[in-house]
Design an enzyme around this catalytic site. Structure first.
Site, PDB file in Angstrom:
ATOM      1  N   LYS A  52      29.499-103.977 -93.855  1.00 34.45           N
ATOM      2  CA  LYS A  52      29.838-102.815 -93.020  1.00 34.45           C
ATOM      3  C   LYS A  52      29.147-101.588 -93.583  1.00 34.45           C
ATOM      4  CE  LYS A  52      33.648 -99.673 -91.907  1.00 34.45           C
ATOM      5  NZ  LYS A  52      35.074 -99.346 -92.082  1.00 34.45           N
TER       6      LYS A  52
ATOM      7  N   GLU B 274      43.350 -88.498 -92.116  1.00 36.52           N
ATOM      8  CA  GLU B 274      43.366 -89.500 -93.181  1.00 36.52           C
ATOM      9  C   GLU B 274      43.639 -88.880 -94.542  1.00 36.52           C
ATOM     10  OE1 GLU B 274      40.886 -93.481 -94.535  1.00 36.52           O
ATOM     11  OE2 GLU B 274      40.151 -92.198 -92.923  1.00 36.52           O
TER      12      GLU B 274
END
Length: 427
Positions: free
Chosen positions: A189, A234
């Protein structure tokens, strides 16, 4: 040297601040005084000037500050450690009186780290901090700082947009290149970012953006440090009196009409669940080395925001007082797979190769640190770098083997909506 024993206020852990009276030949220490405020405080409204303020707040509570008692910049892999040592030295030169004793009272450093080793990190100890914690309002003033006369908040006027370092076409090309490399097994990723530039009619008043972001995204952490302004969903790391929490976000869905169907689809998306698992594993792997009683839920939950929904996992644990500071843990965690990729070193190299401009402080830890090592650090997302009339927005997407370049480009644009809406509010 003879010293006088003073009756010092105690901090929230019951430990007295050390206040030493110097001999007449030595310079007197600068005082840092924290007092409780009698009246409720609108934190954003407390900022007196259009630019240069600092903030970290959520749902009406948190910290804002202005003036610079001390400032530091650093680059390189040891930037966080250097900032921690610098802040310890700043605090050592202060005579601290804190009658409030809540998280965020006493001397505070606002810190915004650089994404890559070559990106500059910034730390600021404000002369004045106003805070609200659990309904308790307080102020911390260092030296002769005081409540400054407040100027009126100004709207940015007409807004025009243009490509920044990476156009939409350039971004989709980068995504294709990344998926090809993932398909060849080079990495699992990588997170690629796309940017957009806005030019305002008038010089940007950072308070205007903060006000709009805080109102539209109250569950996010609205922050400002040295021109970086945003509202992040976040929380990378919170360390308060030994309790540690981290909220991991990865995997995103949106629709013209938000609702349960979006969250339900996201919870069964193999692509998004795989992307999320990479991010959770990257955080848990680091925390297991420094945190005790670590709890990692078996799976994520949907986190709906005003314009999209994320997969979220909340990790908790305990860190002893002798453990690393919140800033140092944030540096250990950065970059998580949610903003970098996996394997980390390979993902960082791919980002350098495929993104034409440095990220600066985008997607890096941003937050505050106190003298005990406690603090809160979000990941600098949904943000922009503000300079005069110019606003550079940047947003990223997690790229895995089956990522679609057009869909990823649309997701990046959706993630810029918070800043665009704030600029265009005109109220």
């Amino acid at each position: 040297m003879a010293t006088a024993s003073l009756s010092a206020p105690r901090d929230r852990r019951g430990l007295p601040w050390t206040i030493v009276s110097a001999s007449p030949a030595a310079p007197a220490q600068v005082r840092a005084t924290t007092r409780r405020l009698a009246e409720p405080v609108d934190l954003v409204a407390a900022l007196p000037a259009a630019r240069g303020g600092v903030s970290f707040l959520q749902d009406g509570e948190g910290l804002v500050g202005w003036g610079e008692h001390s400032r530091m910049t650093a680059k390189g892999p040891e930037a966080a450690s250097e900032i921690r040592a610098w802040f310890d030295a700043v605090v050592a030169d202060l005579a601290v009186s804190d009658e409030v004793g809540v998280p965020g009272s006493g001397p505070i450093a606002f810190v915004s780290l650089g994404f890559d080793d070559s990106d500059e990190s910034v730390a600021i100890v404000p002369s004045v901090v106003i805070g609200v914690r659990s309904g308790i309002a307080f102020s911390t003033v260092i030296g002769a700082g005081g409540l400054t006369e407040r100027s009126a908040v100004e709207a940015p006027g007409r807004i025009s947009y243009c490509d920044a370092s990476l156009s939409v076409a350039g971004f989709t090309s980068a995504v294709r290149a990344a998926t090809e490399r993932i398909g060849r097994g080079e990495l699992d990723k990588v997170v690629l970012a796309h940017d957009l530039e806005a030019i305002a009619e008038h010089e940007i008043d950072e308070r205007y953006l903060l006000r709009e972001l805080a109102a539209a995204y109250p569950s996010c952490w609205t922050y400002a440090v040295a021109g970086l302004v945003g509202a992040s969903p976040e929380m990378l790391i919170r360390r308060i009196d030994g309790a540690v929490t981290s909220r991991v976000l990865a995997g995103t869905a949106w629709a013209e009409h938000a609702g349960d169907a979006v969250a339900a689809d996201l919870m069964v998306s193999r692509k998004d669940l795989a992307e999320h698992a990479f991010a959770v594993d990257s955080v848990a792997r680091v925390l297991r080395d420094v945190v005790t009683e670590l709890e990692v839920p078996d799976g994520p939950h949907p986190l709906p925001l005003a314009n999209l929904t994320h997969l979220a996992t909340d990790i908790t644990g305990h860190l002893p007082a002798t453990g690393p500071s919140a800033l140092e843990v944030a540096a250990m965690l950065h970059p998580t797979a949610a903003v970098g990729g996996t394997p980390t070193a390979l993902a960082r190299q791919v980002i350098r190769e495929l993104e034409p401009a440095p990220r600066g402080r985008y997607a890096a830890p941003v937050g505050w640190l106190d003298a005990h090592g406690d603090g809160e650090f979000a990941i600098a997302l949904r943000c922009a770098m503000v300079s005069g009339h110019t606003v550079r927005m940047i947003a990223g997407c997690g790229i895995v083997a089956d990522s679609d370049p057009t869909t990823e480009a649309r997701e990046a644009q959706v993630k810029m909506v918070p800043i665009r809406d704030a600029l265009e509010a005109q109220r």
